[in-house]
Design a protein around this motif. Sequence first.
Motif, PDB file in Angstrom:
ATOM      1  N   LEU A 254     -18.486   8.587  23.183  1.00 11.07           N
ATOM      2  CA  LEU A 254     -19.362   8.567  24.352  1.00 11.07           C
ATOM      3  C   LEU A 254     -20.324   9.750  24.324  1.00 11.07           C
TER       4      LEU A 254
ATOM      5  N   GLN B 274     -18.146   2.603  27.800  1.00  8.30           N
ATOM      6  CA  GLN B 274     -16.825   3.142  28.145  1.00  8.30           C
ATOM      7  C   GLN B 274     -15.755   2.071  28.049  1.00  8.30           C
TER       8      GLN B 274
ATOM      9  N   GLU C 224     -23.742   2.638  30.150  1.00  5.76           N
ATOM     10  CA  GLU C 224     -22.695   3.614  29.857  1.00  5.76           C
ATOM     11  C   GLU C 224     -21.328   3.055  30.204  1.00  5.76           C
ATOM     12  N   ARG C 225     -21.275   2.353  31.313  1.00 12.58           N
ATOM     13  CA  ARG C 225     -19.978   1.794  31.722  1.00 12.58           C
ATOM     14  C   ARG C 225     -19.490   0.753  30.713  1.00 12.58           C
TER      15      ARG C 225
ATOM     16  N   LEU D 232     -14.931   1.282  24.648  1.00 15.26           N
ATOM     17  CA  LEU D 232     -14.245   2.403  23.989  1.00 15.26           C
ATOM     18  C   LEU D 232     -12.791   2.551  24.427  1.00 15.26           C
ATOM     19  N   GLU D 233     -12.407   1.842  25.462  1.00 15.82           N
ATOM     20  CA  GLU D 233     -11.037   1.996  25.939  1.00 15.82           C
ATOM     21  C   GLU D 233      -9.999   1.561  24.912  1.00 15.82           C
TER      22      GLU D 233
ATOM     23  N   ALA E 154     -12.470   8.188  21.925  1.00 13.48           N
ATOM     24  CA  ALA E 154     -13.389   7.550  22.867  1.00 13.48           C
ATOM     25  C   ALA E 154     -14.357   8.572  23.469  1.00 13.48           C
ATOM     26  N   ALA E 155     -13.825   9.717  23.826  1.00 16.58           N
ATOM     27  CA  ALA E 155     -14.673  10.741  24.449  1.00 16.58           C
ATOM     28  C   ALA E 155     -15.762  11.192  23.479  1.00 16.58           C
TER      29      ALA E 155
ATOM     30  N   ARG F 229     -24.390   9.628  24.194  1.00 13.89           N
ATOM     31  CA  ARG F 229     -25.235  10.351  25.153  1.00 13.89           C
ATOM     32  C   ARG F 229     -26.230  11.234  24.421  1.00 13.89           C
TER      33      ARG F 229
END
Lengths: 164, 164
Positions: B24, B47, B43-44, B50-51, B20-21, B28
């Motif tokens: 993200l 996220q 972005e939220r 992506l959880e 996930a990181a 970006r």
Amino acid sequence: MTRTDPEALAFAQHDHGACAADALDYARGVCEQQGLRLTPVRERVLQLLLESHNALGAYDLLEKLKADGLGSQPPVAYRALEFLVAHGFAHKIERLNAFVACSRTHSGHSPAFMICRQCHQVAEAHATLASGKLGQAAKSIGFKIEKTVIEAEGLCPACQGSGA
Amino acid sequence: MTRTDPEALAFAQHDHGACAADALDYARGVCEQQGLRLTPVRERVLQLLLESHNALGAYDLLEKLKADGLGSQPPVAYRALEFLVAHGFAHKIERLNAFVACSRTHSGHSPAFMICRQCHQVAEAHATLASGKLGQAAKSIGFKIEKTVIEAEGLCPACQGSGA
DNA sequence: TAATGTTATGTTATAATATTACATCTCCAG
DNA sequence: CTGGAGATGTAATATTATAACATAACATTA
Ligand SMILES: [Zn+2]
Ligand SMILES: [Zn+2]
Ligand SMILES: [Zn+2]
Ligand SMILES: [Zn+2]
């Protein structure tokens, strides 16, 4: 009951009256053979779908059913569609949340669709997903495919000509 | 920005935190490079997608946005999703009317999905539809494919084991 | 800085798609 | 006939998605 089975019929010139009549006869025959009940509502929905190679939404169908005096509430349409889809006489186009009559004679086929974004006609082809790239990926990781949705969106031959 | 690109990541054991990181960070980077605005809402939403490797509906996301104090009306979620999908950071799963984060680094790819009907995880693979059976049919009749929806539903390896 | 245009967000309302629940009807087997 | 199964009718509601418009944030440049 005897139907030809060309690819992408919708985008080819054809006698659509015969196309629709054949499909209806075919469905009647299958239902008779298998003891399925092609009731008035179900048959009428199939007829409506067969009127063109465009996808129709449940509420489009419902309006026409209502005009025929055949039930006016959503479940009437959805139930008929459920029957037709379950037995392969129609398919749902997920991209459009809409339905088309099946244009093939095989039962148990896994269909693929070409959707024209301009004239909104939908042509059906036969896809053997299991043999393609995704089928290989599925096999290699052990994913067991039970059902596939394969829909291509674009421009049909006719619409490419007319300044799309 | 540097991401591996395995097939069907969702169904393989992996360090999902890093998964996930990385995704993200990648988004970006792409946004910075291309002058796209990865705003707080966008972005939220990314996220949240992506959880997990599950598809989330717009209203699922909306609830979580609301909990974050970030807008509570449908257009907020749909607009963020529209941005993410348009730029390839997320995909819509038509079969589910829901969305997943993209797990790949290519822009302009045409994805295919495997959806587990039991655990509801969704794995992404790369499909080259144009080369398959449907691609051939399209070419032969002159249909110009612009976008494809390819989704396989079934059982993932893990769920086949556990008495499905 | 102030004016301006553009993009993104917030909010209300509504449209479009789909299902649940329950009453009723029809048809056939017994 | 009569009971059960399947099909239909209907009301209510859930879910997914968009239209329309006001405001806010951000960038450009006067
Ligand atoms: Zn025809
Ligand atoms: Zn067309
Ligand atoms: Zn992961
Ligand atoms: Zn699973």
